[in-house]
Write a protein that holds these residues in place. Structure first.
Motif, PDB file in Angstrom:
ATOM      1  N   MET A   1      12.485 -50.007  86.007  1.00 22.39           N
ATOM      2  CA  MET A   1      11.819 -49.998  87.306  1.00 22.39           C
ATOM      3  C   MET A   1      11.066 -51.304  87.546  1.00 22.39           C
ATOM      4  SD  MET A   1      11.350 -48.245  90.013  1.00 22.39           S
ATOM      5  CE  MET A   1      10.296 -48.131  91.416  1.00 22.39           C
ATOM      6  N   MET A   2      10.383 -51.762  86.465  1.00 21.90           N
ATOM      7  CA  MET A   2       9.607 -53.003  86.565  1.00 21.90           C
ATOM      8  C   MET A   2      10.527 -54.188  86.824  1.00 21.90           C
ATOM      9  SD  MET A   2       6.645 -54.278  86.552  1.00 21.90           S
ATOM     10  CE  MET A   2       5.724 -55.765  86.248  1.00 21.90           C
ATOM     11  N   LYS A   3      11.672 -54.199  86.128  1.00 17.61           N
ATOM     12  CA  LYS A   3      12.612 -55.302  86.307  1.00 17.61           C
ATOM     13  C   LYS A   3      13.186 -55.308  87.717  1.00 17.61           C
ATOM     14  CE  LYS A   3      13.924 -55.739  81.462  1.00 17.61           C
ATOM     15  NZ  LYS A   3      15.009 -55.720  80.477  1.00 17.61           N
ATOM     16  N   SER A   4      13.407 -54.127  88.269  1.00 16.50           N
ATOM     17  CA  SER A   4      13.927 -54.037  89.639  1.00 16.50           C
ATOM     18  C   SER A   4      12.919 -54.564  90.651  1.00 16.50           C
ATOM     19  CB  SER A   4      14.268 -52.586  89.977  1.00 16.50           C
ATOM     20  OG  SER A   4      15.268 -52.105  89.113  1.00 16.50           O
ATOM     21  N   ALA A   5      11.632 -54.265  90.404  1.00 18.62           N
ATOM     22  CA  ALA A   5      10.584 -54.739  91.307  1.00 18.62           C
ATOM     23  C   ALA A   5      10.472 -56.254  91.259  1.00 18.62           C
ATOM     24  CB  ALA A   5       9.245 -54.098  90.940  1.00 18.62           C
ATOM     25  N   ILE A   6      10.572 -56.817  90.047  1.00 17.58           N
ATOM     26  CA  ILE A   6      10.505 -58.275  89.899  1.00 17.58           C
ATOM     27  C   ILE A   6      11.705 -58.924  90.574  1.00 17.58           C
ATOM     28  CG2 ILE A   6      10.604 -60.165  88.231  1.00 17.58           C
ATOM     29  CD1 ILE A   6       8.963 -58.445  86.338  1.00 17.58           C
ATOM     30  N   LEU A   7      12.890 -58.339  90.391  1.00 21.86           N
ATOM     31  CA  LEU A   7      14.098 -58.881  91.012  1.00 21.86           C
ATOM     32  C   LEU A   7      13.992 -58.841  92.530  1.00 21.86           C
ATOM     33  CD1 LEU A   7      16.955 -59.973  90.720  1.00 21.86           C
ATOM     34  CD2 LEU A   7      17.782 -57.625  90.644  1.00 21.86           C
ATOM     35  N   PHE A 103       3.433 -67.403  76.557  1.00 21.50           N
ATOM     36  CA  PHE A 103       2.272 -66.560  76.851  1.00 21.50           C
ATOM     37  C   PHE A 103       1.617 -66.026  75.593  1.00 21.50           C
ATOM     38  CE2 PHE A 103       4.414 -66.132  81.041  1.00 21.50           C
ATOM     39  CZ  PHE A 103       3.345 -66.517  81.840  1.00 21.50           C
ATOM     40  N   ALA A 104       2.375 -65.943  74.505  1.00 26.34           N
ATOM     41  CA  ALA A 104       1.830 -65.409  73.255  1.00 26.34           C
ATOM     42  C   ALA A 104       0.672 -66.253  72.741  1.00 26.34           C
ATOM     43  CB  ALA A 104       2.934 -65.332  72.199  1.00 26.34           C
ATOM     44  N   ALA A 105       0.692 -67.549  73.057  1.00 22.53           N
ATOM     45  CA  ALA A 105      -0.408 -68.423  72.619  1.00 22.53           C
ATOM     46  C   ALA A 105      -1.712 -68.029  73.297  1.00 22.53           C
ATOM     47  CB  ALA A 105      -0.071 -69.878  72.927  1.00 22.53           C
ATOM     48  N   GLY A 186      10.790 -69.925  86.582  1.00 24.37           N
ATOM     49  CA  GLY A 186      11.879 -69.121  86.033  1.00 24.37           C
ATOM     50  C   GLY A 186      11.664 -68.796  84.568  1.00 24.37           C
ATOM     51  N   ILE A 187      11.210 -69.775  83.791  1.00 29.34           N
ATOM     52  CA  ILE A 187      10.952 -69.549  82.364  1.00 29.34           C
ATOM     53  C   ILE A 187       9.868 -68.497  82.183  1.00 29.34           C
ATOM     54  CG2 ILE A 187       9.944 -70.606  80.302  1.00 29.34           C
ATOM     55  CD1 ILE A 187      11.438 -73.180  81.035  1.00 29.34           C
ATOM     56  N   MET A 188       8.794 -68.598  82.973  1.00 28.69           N
ATOM     57  CA  MET A 188       7.700 -67.635  82.866  1.00 28.69           C
ATOM     58  C   MET A 188       8.172 -66.223  83.205  1.00 28.69           C
ATOM     59  SD  MET A 188       4.834 -70.072  84.646  1.00 28.69           S
ATOM     60  CE  MET A 188       3.640 -68.778  84.958  1.00 28.69           C
ATOM     61  N   VAL A 189       8.979 -66.099  84.257  1.00 29.95           N
ATOM     62  CA  VAL A 189       9.484 -64.788  84.649  1.00 29.95           C
ATOM     63  C   VAL A 189      10.386 -64.213  83.558  1.00 29.95           C
ATOM     64  CG1 VAL A 189      11.022 -63.586  86.270  1.00 29.95           C
ATOM     65  CG2 VAL A 189       9.291 -65.173  87.137  1.00 29.95           C
ATOM     66  N   HIS A 190      11.294 -65.036  83.021  1.00 28.04           N
ATOM     67  CA  HIS A 190      12.213 -64.546  81.995  1.00 28.04           C
ATOM     68  C   HIS A 190      11.481 -64.186  80.704  1.00 28.04           C
ATOM     69  CE1 HIS A 190      16.120 -64.845  83.902  1.00 28.04           C
ATOM     70  NE2 HIS A 190      15.763 -66.018  84.426  1.00 28.04           N
ATOM     71  N   GLU A 191      10.398 -64.911  80.408  1.00 31.37           N
ATOM     72  CA  GLU A 191       9.629 -64.544  79.212  1.00 31.37           C
ATOM     73  C   GLU A 191       8.996 -63.163  79.389  1.00 31.37           C
ATOM     74  OE1 GLU A 191       5.733 -65.909  76.638  1.00 31.37           O
ATOM     75  OE2 GLU A 191       6.917 -67.455  77.635  1.00 31.37           O
ATOM     76  N   GLN A 192       8.469 -62.908  80.587  1.00 30.70           N
ATOM     77  CA  GLN A 192       7.877 -61.595  80.853  1.00 30.70           C
ATOM     78  C   GLN A 192       8.935 -60.494  80.876  1.00 30.70           C
ATOM     79  OE1 GLN A 192       4.404 -60.830  81.163  1.00 30.70           O
ATOM     80  NE2 GLN A 192       4.508 -62.821  80.166  1.00 30.70           N
ATOM     81  N   GLY A 194      11.448 -60.551  78.959  1.00 33.14           N
ATOM     82  CA  GLY A 194      11.869 -60.406  77.568  1.00 33.14           C
ATOM     83  C   GLY A 194      13.275 -60.871  77.262  1.00 33.14           C
ATOM     84  N   ASN A 195      13.843 -61.706  78.136  1.00 34.87           N
ATOM     85  CA  ASN A 195      15.212 -62.161  77.891  1.00 34.87           C
ATOM     86  C   ASN A 195      15.314 -63.682  77.741  1.00 34.87           C
ATOM     87  OD1 ASN A 195      14.712 -62.785  80.536  1.00 34.87           O
ATOM     88  ND2 ASN A 195      16.649 -62.024  81.331  1.00 34.87           N
ATOM     89  N   ILE A 196      14.269 -64.306  77.251  1.00 32.52           N
ATOM     90  CA  ILE A 196      14.304 -65.759  77.007  1.00 32.52           C
ATOM     91  C   ILE A 196      15.463 -66.152  76.084  1.00 32.52           C
ATOM     92  CG2 ILE A 196      13.098 -67.545  75.671  1.00 32.52           C
ATOM     93  CD1 ILE A 196      12.253 -67.610  78.482  1.00 32.52           C
ATOM     94  N   PRO A 197      15.754 -65.375  75.014  1.00 33.08           N
ATOM     95  CA  PRO A 197      16.898 -65.760  74.156  1.00 33.08           C
ATOM     96  C   PRO A 197      18.213 -65.860  74.908  1.00 33.08           C
ATOM     97  CG  PRO A 197      15.534 -64.139  73.054  1.00 33.08           C
ATOM     98  CD  PRO A 197      15.034 -64.227  74.456  1.00 33.08           C
ATOM     99  N   GLU A 198      18.351 -65.127  76.020  1.00 37.31           N
ATOM    100  CA  GLU A 198      19.591 -65.189  76.787  1.00 37.31           C
ATOM    101  C   GLU A 198      19.615 -66.395  77.735  1.00 37.31           C
ATOM    102  OE1 GLU A 198      20.075 -61.509  78.844  1.00 37.31           O
ATOM    103  OE2 GLU A 198      19.425 -60.313  77.113  1.00 37.31           O
ATOM    104  N   VAL A 199      18.429 -66.971  77.975  1.00 34.86           N
ATOM    105  CA  VAL A 199      18.323 -68.069  78.916  1.00 34.86           C
ATOM    106  C   VAL A 199      18.313 -69.425  78.223  1.00 34.86           C
ATOM    107  CG1 VAL A 199      16.876 -69.094  80.727  1.00 34.86           C
ATOM    108  CG2 VAL A 199      17.070 -66.610  80.555  1.00 34.86           C
ATOM    109  N   LEU A 200      17.542 -69.526  77.155  1.00 35.03           N
ATOM    110  CA  LEU A 200      17.403 -70.791  76.444  1.00 35.03           C
ATOM    111  C   LEU A 200      18.336 -70.832  75.240  1.00 35.03           C
ATOM    112  CD1 LEU A 200      13.523 -71.287  76.492  1.00 35.03           C
ATOM    113  CD2 LEU A 200      15.225 -72.198  78.078  1.00 35.03           C
ATOM    114  N   PRO A 201      18.988 -71.958  75.016  1.00 29.16           N
ATOM    115  CA  PRO A 201      19.901 -72.072  73.882  1.00 29.16           C
ATOM    116  C   PRO A 201      19.121 -72.168  72.562  1.00 29.16           C
ATOM    117  CG  PRO A 201      19.689 -74.186  74.988  1.00 29.16           C
ATOM    118  CD  PRO A 201      18.929 -73.180  75.824  1.00 29.16           C
ATOM    119  N   GLY A 202      19.821 -71.918  71.471  1.00 28.04           N
ATOM    120  CA  GLY A 202      19.208 -72.109  70.162  1.00 28.04           C
ATOM    121  C   GLY A 202      18.536 -70.886  69.585  1.00 28.04           C
TER     122      GLY A 202
END
Length: 203
Positions: A1-7, A103-105, A186-192, A194-202
């Protein structure tokens, strides 16, 4: 639900940037008697783009102030993207190996208070040194253009270049800054999400 609202909110935000034939910005230049369509950063495919009408009945001074803000935000965003990618790659300053990235920092409280104090002091010092570049003194700003923070000391051969070369470099910086602002958002949104591994290589 949260992801749908953000989208849904992202789609609504993107729709606000859709070009419109009857733009408020077209009349703003006529009302103020100033033509902003020839300013640096105005280019295809959008041309002069002011969907929020921030330049409605604006003069050159207001445009320069907003351009200064845009340039500064773009530079900060470029640093933010590079900083995020650097820490995501595991690179740290000596003594900061235990501080997580993103954000973890902030959430972990791992950043020492002395680092925060140094950060605030550095930003305050930079603002004080560069304040004359954004404030008109005796009717004329100290810088050659909004965002020119050379303060009469640094040059690196800028003054020896042609006007066309300068305009090209300023356009490149503006475009990179605009892209970086979208990039760090975009990076901040994807980190929240929880899919940063799918966005950033490595990962």
């Amino acid at each position: 639900m949260m992801k749908s609202a953000i989208l849904a909110s992202l789609i609504a935000a993107a729709a606000a940037f859709a070009p419109s034939k009857s733009s408020v910005s077209t009349t703003s230049t006529q009302l103020a008697g100033v033509d902003f369509s020839k300013e640096v950063g105005v280019q295809a495919p959008l041309g002069f783009f002011d969907p929020l009408g921030l330049l409605f009945d604006a003069d050159q001074a207001k445009f320069d102030r907003l351009r200064l803000v845009e340039v500064k935000h773009g530079r900060i965003a470029m640093l933010a993207v590079v900083g995020y990618l650097t820490t995501d790659a595991g690179i740290r300053f000596p003594g900061a190996e235990g501080i997580p990235g993103g954000f973890a920092a902030l959430e972990s409280g791992a950043i020492p208070e002395l680092v925060w104090a140094q950060f605030v002091a550095t930003v305050a010092l930079m603002e004080m040194v560069n304040q004359d570049a954004g404030i008109a003194a005796k009717g004329e700003p100290m810088g050659e253009f909004p965002g020119d923070f050379r303060n009469g000391a640094l040059d690196f051969g800028w003054d020896k270049q042609s006007d066309a070369w300068k305009r090209n470099k300023r356009t490149i910086e503006l475009n990179n800054g605009r892209a970086a602002q979208m990039g760090i958002l975009g990076i901040m949104v994807h980190e929240q999400l929880g899919n940063i591994p799918e966005v950033l290589p490595g990962h």
